[in-house]
Design a protein around this motif. Structure first.
Motif, PDB file in Angstrom:
ATOM      1  N   GLU A  83     -13.481 -10.563  -3.447  1.00  0.00           N
ATOM      2  CA  GLU A  83     -13.693 -11.147  -4.778  1.00  0.00           C
ATOM      3  C   GLU A  83     -13.778 -12.670  -4.750  1.00  0.00           C
ATOM      4  N   SER A  84     -13.326 -13.281  -3.660  1.00  0.00           N
ATOM      5  CA  SER A  84     -13.372 -14.752  -3.564  1.00  0.00           C
ATOM      6  C   SER A  84     -14.677 -15.255  -2.948  1.00  0.00           C
ATOM      7  N   ASN A  86     -17.843 -15.616  -3.916  1.00  0.00           N
ATOM      8  CA  ASN A  86     -18.636 -16.605  -4.661  1.00  0.00           C
ATOM      9  C   ASN A  86     -17.983 -17.980  -4.657  1.00  0.00           C
ATOM     10  N   SER A  87     -16.665 -18.009  -4.787  1.00  0.00           N
ATOM     11  CA  SER A  87     -15.955 -19.290  -4.786  1.00  0.00           C
ATOM     12  C   SER A  87     -16.045 -19.974  -3.427  1.00  0.00           C
ATOM     13  N   VAL A  88     -15.990 -19.182  -2.350  1.00  0.00           N
ATOM     14  CA  VAL A  88     -16.130 -19.744  -1.004  1.00  0.00           C
ATOM     15  C   VAL A  88     -17.534 -20.318  -0.820  1.00  0.00           C
ATOM     16  N   VAL A  89     -18.550 -19.590  -1.311  1.00  0.00           N
ATOM     17  CA  VAL A  89     -19.929 -20.088  -1.230  1.00  0.00           C
ATOM     18  C   VAL A  89     -20.051 -21.397  -2.010  1.00  0.00           C
ATOM     19  N   ALA A  90     -19.440 -21.451  -3.200  1.00  0.00           N
ATOM     20  CA  ALA A  90     -19.493 -22.669  -4.015  1.00  0.00           C
ATOM     21  C   ALA A  90     -18.841 -23.839  -3.292  1.00  0.00           C
ATOM     22  N   ASP A  91     -17.704 -23.580  -2.631  1.00  0.00           N
ATOM     23  CA  ASP A  91     -17.029 -24.645  -1.871  1.00  0.00           C
ATOM     24  C   ASP A  91     -17.930 -25.170  -0.758  1.00  0.00           C
ATOM     25  N   CYS A  92     -18.626 -24.261  -0.075  1.00  0.00           N
ATOM     26  CA  CYS A  92     -19.556 -24.668   0.990  1.00  0.00           C
ATOM     27  C   CYS A  92     -20.747 -25.443   0.416  1.00  0.00           C
ATOM     28  N   LEU A  93     -21.174 -25.039  -0.758  1.00  0.00           N
ATOM     29  CA  LEU A  93     -22.336 -25.654  -1.395  1.00  0.00           C
ATOM     30  C   LEU A  93     -22.049 -27.091  -1.813  1.00  0.00           C
ATOM     31  N   TYR A  94     -20.864 -27.319  -2.366  1.00  0.00           N
ATOM     32  CA  TYR A  94     -20.556 -28.624  -2.951  1.00  0.00           C
ATOM     33  C   TYR A  94     -19.620 -29.477  -2.100  1.00  0.00           C
ATOM     34  N   ARG A  95     -19.319 -29.060  -0.883  1.00  0.00           N
ATOM     35  CA  ARG A  95     -18.258 -29.725  -0.121  1.00  0.00           C
ATOM     36  C   ARG A  95     -18.557 -31.189   0.191  1.00  0.00           C
ATOM     37  N   ASP A  96     -19.825 -31.565   0.278  1.00  0.00           N
ATOM     38  CA  ASP A  96     -20.170 -32.966   0.548  1.00  0.00           C
ATOM     39  C   ASP A  96     -20.531 -33.722  -0.720  1.00  0.00           C
ATOM     40  N   GLY A  97     -20.294 -33.081  -1.879  1.00  0.00           N
ATOM     41  CA  GLY A  97     -20.635 -33.717  -3.146  1.00  0.00           C
ATOM     42  C   GLY A  97     -22.131 -33.714  -3.383  1.00  0.00           C
ATOM     43  N   LEU A  98     -22.546 -34.323  -4.489  1.00  0.00           N
ATOM     44  CA  LEU A  98     -23.976 -34.426  -4.762  1.00  0.00           C
ATOM     45  C   LEU A  98     -24.279 -35.729  -5.482  1.00  0.00           C
ATOM     46  N   GLU A  99     -25.493 -36.162  -5.325  1.00  0.00           N
ATOM     47  CA  GLU A  99     -25.972 -37.369  -6.004  1.00  0.00           C
ATOM     48  C   GLU A  99     -27.324 -37.046  -6.613  1.00  0.00           C
ATOM     49  N   GLN A 170     -17.242 -15.868 -10.274  1.00  0.00           N
ATOM     50  CA  GLN A 170     -17.267 -14.494  -9.798  1.00  0.00           C
ATOM     51  C   GLN A 170     -18.203 -13.609 -10.616  1.00  0.00           C
ATOM     52  N   ARG A 171     -18.519 -14.005 -11.841  1.00  0.00           N
ATOM     53  CA  ARG A 171     -19.377 -13.182 -12.709  1.00  0.00           C
ATOM     54  C   ARG A 171     -20.827 -13.155 -12.244  1.00  0.00           C
TER      55      ARG A 171
END
Length: 277
Positions: A83-84, A86-99, A170-171
């Motif tokens: 169940e986690s 999606n949250s793990v994917v999000a952490d990988c996606l945003y881990r370096d921040g964005l500009e 998660q939705r």
């Protein structure tokens, strides 16, 4: 008498000078939509599909060490994190921040009101919010109205907001592995594909940040033309060399897409601004 051989006529691409006024006119009438690919996210410092899988592999490696190929990374990580995931994917996606890039900003200010975003991130949503532009995010399975006055962004592959809670993330159903894409490709009449097809049939689409090699998009483009819809679509494409330009122009025009060629990535905001209203 010997018949003279006819010279094959080479397909010549149009210039942006000829394409921009037409696209601007369509935009002014509300008949232009944008399909966004990973190129826009990458321009904001986020990883592409391969980079995201690499990050996911690193995170999951301590929990599950054996992967046969890239496809296994997403599927095995889904099994490991349950169940986690999606949250793990999000952490990988945003881990370096964005500009926020100039390209993303130009798209937000273009006046285009309907958009299909194949990325999980909320780059465009953040730009619209910062520019106080009314918008709505639509996920797979939700109603989608092409005639709204506000900007509507459809995320067919899932959506992971940077500041969403784990429950909110998660939705969303995230399409990440190769098998996820293959399943989507074979579901001809699923809502995700029908919404994209309806936009390809009802609007003129400008593809931005896409390689135009996705088999599902190519199939939908062909389906639209088979149904008798002959409106042309456009794709921003980077010039590699002359032969590439000629060959890709021929390939794309065969499926109803006219390439809009640019030389450098910094040219994209300028092109978008020329069709803005």
């Amino acid at each position: 008498m010997r018949k003279s051989k006819k010279k094959k006529r080479r397909i010549q691409p149009y210039t942006i000078e000829k394409q921009a006024p037409h696209l601007k006119g369509l935009n002014r009438k509300g008949k232009l939509s944008i399909f966004l690919g990973a190129g826009i996210s990458v321009s904001c410092g986020l990883p592409d599909w391969g980079g995201l899988l690499t990050s996911l592999h690193e995170v999951a490696d301590a929990r599950e060490a054996h992967y046969a190929d890239d496809d296994d990374v997403a599927n095995m990580a889904r099994a490991v994190f349950a169940e986690s995931f999606n949250s793990v994917v999000a952490d990988c996606l945003y881990r370096d921040g964005l500009e926020i890039s100039e390209s993303a900003l130009a798209i937000a200010k273009s006046g285009v009101r309907s958009m299909v975003c194949f990325n999980f991130d909320d780059v465009m949503e953040e730009v619209y919010q910062s520019e106080c532009i009314q918008h709505r995010v639509v996920l797979n399975g939700e109603k989608f109205n092409l005639n709204n006055d506000h900007v509507t962004i459809f995320h067919p592959h899932g959506y992971l907001g940077r500041f969403d809670s784990k429950e909110e993330q998660q939705r969303s159903k995230v399409i990440l592995s190769k098998s996820d894409y293959e399943d989507l490709y074979h579901q001809h009449y699923c809502l995700t594909n029908l919404i994209q097809l309806s936009m390809l049939m009802a609007k003129t689409v400008l593809f931005v940040g896409m390689s135009m090699t996705d088999p599902n998009i190519i199939r939908l483009l062909k389906k639209a033309r088979e149904a008798g819809v002959l409106n042309w679509h456009y794709a921003l494409m980077k010039v590699e060399n002359e032969e590439y330009v000629i060959s890709q122009t021929k390939r794309l025009r065969a499926i109803g897409v006219d390439p809009v060629w640019y030389k450098e990535y910094c040219d994209i905001p300028r092109i978008i601004q020329r069709l803005s209203v």
